[in-house]
Design an enzyme around this catalytic site. Structure first.
Site, PDB file in Angstrom:
ATOM      1  N   CYS A   2       0.836  -1.183   0.000  1.00 28.67           N
ATOM      2  CA  CYS A   2       0.000   0.000   0.000  1.00 28.67           C
ATOM      3  C   CYS A   2       0.879   1.243   0.000  1.00 28.67           C
ATOM      4  O   CYS A   2       1.878   1.312   0.691  1.00 28.67           O
ATOM      5  CB  CYS A   2      -0.953   0.067   1.185  1.00 28.67           C
ATOM      6  SG  CYS A   2      -2.123  -1.267   1.236  1.00 28.67           S
ATOM      7  N   ARG A  27       3.879  -0.441  -4.820  1.00 25.40           N
ATOM      8  CA  ARG A  27       3.541  -0.942  -3.485  1.00 25.40           C
ATOM      9  C   ARG A  27       2.183  -1.648  -3.455  1.00 25.40           C
ATOM     10  O   ARG A  27       1.825  -2.251  -2.438  1.00 25.40           O
ATOM     11  CB  ARG A  27       3.540   0.210  -2.470  1.00 25.40           C
ATOM     12  CG  ARG A  27       4.888   0.878  -2.328  1.00 25.40           C
ATOM     13  CD  ARG A  27       4.819   1.997  -1.332  1.00 25.40           C
ATOM     14  NE  ARG A  27       4.643   1.496   0.009  1.00 25.40           N
ATOM     15  CZ  ARG A  27       5.613   1.330   0.885  1.00 25.40           C
ATOM     16  NH1 ARG A  27       6.842   1.628   0.559  1.00 25.40           N
ATOM     17  NH2 ARG A  27       5.360   0.887   2.085  1.00 25.40           N
ATOM     18  N   TRP A  75      -2.860  -2.637  -1.804  1.00 23.72           N
ATOM     19  CA  TRP A  75      -2.574  -4.062  -1.967  1.00 23.72           C
ATOM     20  C   TRP A  75      -3.503  -4.751  -0.969  1.00 23.72           C
ATOM     21  O   TRP A  75      -3.329  -4.616   0.246  1.00 23.72           O
ATOM     22  CB  TRP A  75      -1.108  -4.345  -1.649  1.00 23.72           C
ATOM     23  CG  TRP A  75      -0.699  -5.752  -1.952  1.00 23.72           C
ATOM     24  CD1 TRP A  75      -0.291  -6.231  -3.151  1.00 23.72           C
ATOM     25  CD2 TRP A  75      -0.650  -6.865  -1.038  1.00 23.72           C
ATOM     26  NE1 TRP A  75       0.004  -7.575  -3.047  1.00 23.72           N
ATOM     27  CE2 TRP A  75      -0.209  -7.992  -1.765  1.00 23.72           C
ATOM     28  CE3 TRP A  75      -0.935  -7.015   0.318  1.00 23.72           C
ATOM     29  CZ2 TRP A  75      -0.047  -9.242  -1.191  1.00 23.72           C
ATOM     30  CZ3 TRP A  75      -0.775  -8.267   0.896  1.00 23.72           C
ATOM     31  CH2 TRP A  75      -0.333  -9.369   0.141  1.00 23.72           C
ATOM     32  N   GLY A 102      -0.895  -1.375   6.367  1.00 25.31           N
ATOM     33  CA  GLY A 102      -0.620  -2.293   7.472  1.00 25.31           C
ATOM     34  C   GLY A 102      -1.801  -3.209   7.717  1.00 25.31           C
ATOM     35  O   GLY A 102      -2.677  -3.368   6.862  1.00 25.31           O
ATOM     36  N   GLU A 489      17.162 -17.837  -8.132  1.00 24.35           N
ATOM     37  CA  GLU A 489      16.800 -16.467  -8.503  1.00 24.35           C
ATOM     38  C   GLU A 489      16.261 -16.419  -9.937  1.00 24.35           C
ATOM     39  O   GLU A 489      15.295 -15.714 -10.214  1.00 24.35           O
ATOM     40  CB  GLU A 489      18.029 -15.560  -8.319  1.00 24.35           C
ATOM     41  CG  GLU A 489      17.882 -14.125  -8.776  1.00 24.35           C
ATOM     42  CD  GLU A 489      16.794 -13.328  -8.071  1.00 24.35           C
ATOM     43  OE1 GLU A 489      16.203 -13.821  -7.079  1.00 24.35           O
ATOM     44  OE2 GLU A 489      16.499 -12.201  -8.530  1.00 24.35           O
ATOM     45  N   LYS A 493      12.589 -15.055 -10.831  1.00 24.55           N
ATOM     46  CA  LYS A 493      12.355 -13.961 -11.796  1.00 24.55           C
ATOM     47  C   LYS A 493      11.327 -14.388 -12.834  1.00 24.55           C
ATOM     48  O   LYS A 493      10.392 -13.663 -13.124  1.00 24.55           O
ATOM     49  CB  LYS A 493      13.646 -13.584 -12.527  1.00 24.55           C
ATOM     50  CG  LYS A 493      14.646 -12.755 -11.771  1.00 24.55           C
ATOM     51  CD  LYS A 493      14.359 -11.283 -11.675  1.00 24.55           C
ATOM     52  CE  LYS A 493      13.649 -10.953 -10.414  1.00 24.55           C
ATOM     53  NZ  LYS A 493      14.255 -11.027  -9.156  1.00 24.55           N
ATOM     54  N   LYS A 611       6.068  -4.495  -4.123  1.00 24.27           N
ATOM     55  CA  LYS A 611       7.520  -4.385  -3.947  1.00 24.27           C
ATOM     56  C   LYS A 611       7.937  -4.384  -2.477  1.00 24.27           C
ATOM     57  O   LYS A 611       8.901  -5.027  -2.098  1.00 24.27           O
ATOM     58  CB  LYS A 611       8.024  -3.121  -4.630  1.00 24.27           C
ATOM     59  CG  LYS A 611       9.528  -2.964  -4.541  1.00 24.27           C
ATOM     60  CD  LYS A 611      10.136  -2.852  -5.898  1.00 24.27           C
ATOM     61  CE  LYS A 611      11.635  -2.885  -5.855  1.00 24.27           C
ATOM     62  NZ  LYS A 611      12.155  -4.163  -6.342  1.00 24.27           N
TER      63      LYS A 611
HETATM   64  C1  G6P Z   1       9.099  -8.581  -2.420  1.00 22.57           C
HETATM   65  C2  G6P Z   1       9.661  -8.072  -3.735  1.00 22.57           C
HETATM   66  C3  G6P Z   1      10.993  -8.773  -4.025  1.00 22.57           C
HETATM   67  C4  G6P Z   1      11.942  -8.600  -2.873  1.00 22.57           C
HETATM   68  C5  G6P Z   1      11.332  -9.029  -1.534  1.00 22.57           C
HETATM   69  C6  G6P Z   1      12.187  -8.590  -0.366  1.00 22.57           C
HETATM   70  O1  G6P Z   1       8.720  -9.901  -2.556  1.00 22.57           O
HETATM   71  O2  G6P Z   1       8.762  -8.302  -4.790  1.00 22.57           O
HETATM   72  O3  G6P Z   1      11.560  -8.218  -5.201  1.00 22.57           O
HETATM   73  O4  G6P Z   1      13.092  -9.351  -3.101  1.00 22.57           O
HETATM   74  O5  G6P Z   1      10.048  -8.433  -1.365  1.00 22.57           O
HETATM   75  O6  G6P Z   1      12.212  -7.193  -0.336  1.00 22.57           O
HETATM   76  P1  G6P Z   1      13.361  -6.338   0.329  1.00 22.57           P
HETATM   77  O7  G6P Z   1      12.927  -4.916   0.119  1.00 22.57           O
HETATM   78  O8  G6P Z   1      13.416  -6.721   1.771  1.00 22.57           O
HETATM   79  O9  G6P Z   1      14.630  -6.654  -0.392  1.00 22.57           O
END
Ligand code: G6P
Length: 616
Positions: A2, A27, A75, A102, A489, A493, A611
């Protein structure tokens, strides 16, 4: 999760709020809404389901005007994606509006009480509970600030809340409880901005104040008056954020992810900048608050992170154990505190996080603090919560804002930051002599150029590969040793942005299950640079071929043997074995990008994801 934006000043608030939400859409993008106030037009609320674009269209048909307002991009946590569930939410009088980021953990209990008191609910959200609660206390207090204090005191869980009341049109009230994601306040002459994250207000100011847990801010044109939730005054100096607005914009690129892939050579330079002394064979980490003596005490490191950052943790384990000879355990941050970890007095927590706001990673840091263990945060977002609470200091990536939901440049920068940390630790503990460190530093300074070569090479090949394989329903990624996390990874992706089911596996484990999945329809991505286990990897590739799988190999330049075994090869320049992942991951990012594009997926905003994950 959010995004929150608020504004008080003399500009058209809609422009500031919608512009800010555009920068925060990563977000959450289930719905969006704004509330803008004008003395003549009153409180104008507009909400739309789906991406922000729908709200913008709505605002084109039903414009709003005013110099104060707030907005939200959602979200969904409680309740479906509907207009009724979109923020802002109103109290019973309709004079107070609230936005939240939150989860109110005790919302059912609070809702029950409010229902008994005769309040009616129009949504299934926990946010509406806050709106009614603030409204309820407003009736007694006749002022928004004390009403917010009383309402916040009753909430459990991590929450960032902003409220506005038409009877006090000169102000917004913001409050933060726990680790619900950031609340950043930017003050300029005669206007004040508030947002969940820095990029939202970067066009207007770079001087930012970050609200801490259990603090409340009264936001007026004159700035922000901060107090604790109990009312004790707080003095906080602004932090100067060195990002410019251009770095948070997409520019000529089609997607943020594409831009961020291309930014990697620069980001790899920036993470090294000012931290290495090649002549002396030394690493200096300016923000690290642990001196040599403290670093010598460390006998165990717990690397904790989520998502892509967790994969960086897996690679960091190889780097730290090999270069500094310190034991490393890698934990999913979401699991860490729930396994009652026994940390010990010689331990260090290494939190790895792009946003610095991931709630589970912050909770792992809290767990470490509770056990008297210091934390170091490898973190990108300047001034974020992880950077602030890391008592061993933040180790900033300096990668600039990362907006694409799928992390790219932050990941490769994390790997280099972890390498620097491992070297620094080895330097303090005497496991590395300056001459050895010099060799490592030489390899590091050559990395940005090599990354640029990989990008250039991989772009046309991956575009073709996508044409070939975009109909695949599954994919397998195999790697060994330090490239095993890169297999994970690569699979992450691909699945997150193209929705193709993908699994990452240690190549040696393939025989214990995944080999059963391989047939002529299965692309198998094999990471096989010339390293100590290269020959074993070649055997694994043979095993895939024998089952008619299609091999896409990532290998070292000029490797003709590999070229003869694989259906497709993407070559990367040689580097030190522990730095290989920085280069081998880049083709996998580009492969995922083109696959998603070819399948018509939304690359920057994949379904269901966000994100910054600020809820558990
Ligand atoms: C989410 C994002 C990822 C990221 C993860 C951890 O799932 O989509 O791209 O790796 O959170 O986020 P951070 O900000 O802690 O690296």
């Amino acid at each position: 999760m959010c995004g929150i934006v608020g504004y008080v000043g003399s500009r058209e608030a809609t422009e500031v709020v919608v512009g800010g939400l555009q920068r925060l859409e990563y977000r959450g993008y289930d719905s969006a809404g704004i509330a803008i106030f004008d003395p003549d037009c009153g409180l104008q609320l507009r909400r739309s389901v789906g991406k922000l674009h729908n709200l913008v269209l709505r605002l084109g048909q039903e414009p709003v005007t005013g110099r104060v307002g707030l907005g939200h991009t959602r979200w969904a946590t409680h309740g479906n994606v509907t207009e009724e569930n979109a923020h802002p939410h109103r109290d019973a009088s309709g004079r107070i509006v609230v936005i939240q980021n939150g989860i109110v953990e005790n919302y059912l209990e609070l809702k029950g009480r409010l229902l008994e008191l005769g309040y009616h609910f129009h949504s299934q959200t926990d946010t509406e509970v806050i709106a009614h609660l603030v409204g309820h206390y407003y009736r007694e207090e006749e002022a928004l600030e004390p009403a917010m204090r009383r309402a916040m005191a009753e909430l459990r869980g991590g929450n960032a809340v902003v409220a506005f009341c038409v009877d006090e049109p000169d102000r917004l009230i913001a409050a933060r409880l726990g680790n619900a994601g950031g609340v950043v306040i930017g003050a300029a002459a005669g206007e004040t901005f508030i947002a969940s994250d820095v990029p939202a207000i970067l066009d207007y100011t770079r001087e930012m104040i970050f609200l801490e847990d259990r603090e409340l801010a009264v936001i007026t044109r004159q700035g922000a008056a901060i107090t604790t939730l109990n009312g004790a005054p707080v003095t906080r100096r602004p932090v100067s954020v060195p990002w410019d607005p251009v770095s948070a914009a997409r520019g000529d690129y089609k997607h943020f992810m594409q831009k961020e892939i291309h930014e990697q050579p620069r980001a790899l330079m920036d993470v090294l900048r000012g931290r290495i002394d090649q002549e002396a064979g030394q690493v200096h980490l300016e923000d690290l608050r642990l001196d040599d003596a403290a670093l010598r005490q460390v006998e165990r490191i717990y690397a904790t992170a989520c998502g892509t950052a967790w994969h960086a943790g897996l690679v960091a384990k190889f780097m730290i154990e090999s270069l500094a000879r310190v034991r490393v355990e890698v934990d999913y941050a979401s699991e860490f505190r729930y396994r009652s970890p026994v940390l010990g007095s010689d331990a260090l927590l290494l939190a790895i996080t792009q946003s610095g706001e991931t709630v589970d990673t912050l909770a792992a840091m809290e767990e470490a603090r509770a056990q008297g263990v210091p934390s170091v945060a490898i973190v990108n977002a300047i001034g974020s919560q992880a950077a602030r609470v890391a008592d061993g200091g933040p180790l900033y990536l300096h990668a600039g804002p990362e907006i694409g939901v799928a992390s790219t440049k932050a990941f490769t920068s994390m790997l280099v930051a972890a390498y620097l940390f491992a070297l620094r630790l080895g330097q303090a503990r005497g496991t590395l002599r300056p001459a050895q460190i010099r060799e490592h530093l030489q390899a590091l300074v050559e990395l940005p150029g090599k990354a640029a070569t990989v990008i250039e090479r991989a772009l046309p090949i991956c575009e073709d590969l996508a044409e070939h394989y975009y109909r695949a329903s599954d994919a397998l990624f195999l790697g060994r040793q330090v490239n095993y996390p890169i297999a994970l990874e690569g699979a992450l992706k691909l699945k997150e942005i193209s929705y193709i089911h993908a699994e990452g596996y240690p190549a040696g484990e393939m025989k214990h299950g995944p080999i059963a999945l391989i047939d002529e329809a299965m692309p198998v991505v094999c990471i096989a640079p010339r390293d100590a286990i290269y020959e074993k990897m070649i055997s694994n590739i043979e095993q895939v071929r024998a089952r008619h799988g299609h091999v896409i190999a990532i290998g070292t330049e000029g490797d003709t043997l590999l070229a003869s075994k694989a259906d497709h090869v993407i070559e990367v320049p040689p580097t030190l074995p522990l730095l290989q992942p920085v280069l081998t991951v880049i083709p996998l990012q580009i492969f995922a990008y083109y696959m998603a594009l070819r399948r018509g997926c939304d690359v920057d905003q994949p379904r269901n994801l966000a994100k910054s994950v600020t809820v558990e």
